[in-house]
Design a protein around this motif. Sequence first.
Motif, PDB file in Angstrom:
ATOM      1  N   SER A   3     -30.669  10.669 -30.176  1.00 13.87           N
ATOM      2  CA  SER A   3     -31.388  11.831 -30.086  1.00 13.87           C
ATOM      3  C   SER A   3     -31.943  12.087 -28.836  1.00 13.87           C
ATOM      4  CB  SER A   3     -32.639  11.753 -30.985  1.00 13.87           C
ATOM      5  OG  SER A   3     -33.615  10.680 -30.726  1.00 13.87           O
ATOM      6  N   ASP A   4     -32.003  13.275 -28.449  1.00 15.61           N
ATOM      7  CA  ASP A   4     -32.490  13.688 -27.080  1.00 15.61           C
ATOM      8  C   ASP A   4     -34.197  14.334 -27.207  1.00 15.61           C
ATOM      9  OD1 ASP A   4     -30.073  13.323 -25.658  1.00 15.61           O
ATOM     10  OD2 ASP A   4     -29.433  15.196 -26.085  1.00 15.61           O
ATOM     11  N   ILE A   5     -34.892  13.928 -26.463  1.00 14.21           N
ATOM     12  CA  ILE A   5     -36.179  14.131 -26.437  1.00 14.21           C
ATOM     13  C   ILE A   5     -36.506  14.823 -25.073  1.00 14.21           C
ATOM     14  CG2 ILE A   5     -38.344  13.450 -26.633  1.00 14.21           C
ATOM     15  CD1 ILE A   5     -37.605  11.186 -28.484  1.00 14.21           C
ATOM     16  N   TYR A   6     -37.047  16.183 -24.924  1.00 15.77           N
ATOM     17  CA  TYR A   6     -37.244  16.631 -23.643  1.00 15.77           C
ATOM     18  C   TYR A   6     -38.438  17.809 -24.010  1.00 15.77           C
ATOM     19  CZ  TYR A   6     -34.118  19.993 -26.005  1.00 15.77           C
ATOM     20  OH  TYR A   6     -33.464  20.718 -26.794  1.00 15.77           O
ATOM     21  N   GLU A  40     -43.574  20.352 -35.983  1.00 20.83           N
ATOM     22  CA  GLU A  40     -44.519  18.906 -36.708  1.00 20.83           C
ATOM     23  C   GLU A  40     -45.750  19.481 -37.251  1.00 20.83           C
ATOM     24  OE1 GLU A  40     -43.452  15.874 -36.432  1.00 20.83           O
ATOM     25  OE2 GLU A  40     -41.531  16.263 -35.817  1.00 20.83           O
ATOM     26  N   ILE A  61     -42.792  19.411 -27.190  1.00 19.59           N
ATOM     27  CA  ILE A  61     -41.730  18.130 -26.923  1.00 19.59           C
ATOM     28  C   ILE A  61     -40.646  18.378 -27.946  1.00 19.59           C
ATOM     29  CG2 ILE A  61     -41.373  15.796 -27.213  1.00 19.59           C
ATOM     30  CD1 ILE A  61     -43.065  16.701 -24.667  1.00 19.59           C
ATOM     31  N   GLU A  63     -37.331  17.398 -29.977  1.00 18.34           N
ATOM     32  CA  GLU A  63     -36.442  16.056 -30.319  1.00 18.34           C
ATOM     33  C   GLU A  63     -35.305  16.703 -31.122  1.00 18.34           C
ATOM     34  OE1 GLU A  63     -36.443  11.882 -32.829  1.00 18.34           O
ATOM     35  OE2 GLU A  63     -38.148  13.139 -32.835  1.00 18.34           O
ATOM     36  N   GLU A  64     -34.088  16.473 -30.501  1.00 21.83           N
ATOM     37  CA  GLU A  64     -32.958  17.058 -31.167  1.00 21.83           C
ATOM     38  C   GLU A  64     -31.751  15.752 -31.444  1.00 21.83           C
ATOM     39  OE1 GLU A  64     -29.006  19.138 -28.837  1.00 21.83           O
ATOM     40  OE2 GLU A  64     -31.207  19.561 -27.937  1.00 21.83           O
ATOM     41  N   THR A  65     -31.598  16.013 -32.823  1.00 19.11           N
ATOM     42  CA  THR A  65     -30.678  15.098 -33.231  1.00 19.11           C
ATOM     43  C   THR A  65     -29.463  15.619 -33.672  1.00 19.11           C
ATOM     44  OG1 THR A  65     -31.456  15.047 -35.475  1.00 19.11           O
ATOM     45  CG2 THR A  65     -32.567  13.789 -34.123  1.00 19.11           C
ATOM     46  N   TYR A  69     -33.425  20.081 -35.037  1.00 14.64           N
ATOM     47  CA  TYR A  69     -34.192  20.158 -34.032  1.00 14.64           C
ATOM     48  C   TYR A  69     -35.599  20.125 -34.441  1.00 14.64           C
ATOM     49  CZ  TYR A  69     -30.275  22.217 -31.545  1.00 14.64           C
ATOM     50  OH  TYR A  69     -29.203  22.470 -30.970  1.00 14.64           O
ATOM     51  N   ARG A  70     -36.745  19.463 -33.853  1.00 13.67           N
ATOM     52  CA  ARG A  70     -37.885  19.288 -34.201  1.00 13.67           C
ATOM     53  C   ARG A  70     -38.740  19.730 -32.968  1.00 13.67           C
ATOM     54  NH1 ARG A  70     -38.170  17.112 -39.147  1.00 13.67           N
ATOM     55  NH2 ARG A  70     -40.335  16.790 -39.104  1.00 13.67           N
TER      56      ARG A  70
END
Length: 90
Positions: A3-6, A40, A61, A63-65, A69-70
Motif C-alpha cells: 500500500s502507498d500512503i501519501y 474514514e 491522507i 491510503e492506496e492498495t 483507495y481510502r
Amino acid sequence: MASDIYEDTIYGQILPVDWNNDAVTGLILLVDGEEEFIIENDDNGERLTDHIDKWVTAQGIVEETDDEYRIRIRNFKVDDELDYDNDDKW
C-alpha cells in the motif's frame, strides 16, 4: 499486498455507500465519475454526511492498495455552495 500512503488534495462528489436502517454510515468521494475514495469514519469524515451530493475539495491522507483507495480527511471546503439570494439574475 503493498500500500502507498501519501497526502493529497482531491476534488470530487460526496456520495453515500453504506446505511444502517435509514442512517448513512459510509461515504465515498467520487472523483471524475471513476475513482472512489472511501472516507474514514472519524469526526471530519462524519461531518461530510451533511454534504451528500455536493462537490468538495478535501485534503487528507490517502491510503492506496491494490483493491481500494481510502482517505482520512484533514479538512475540506464545499465548492458548490451557491448564494442565490443576492443574485438578481435568478
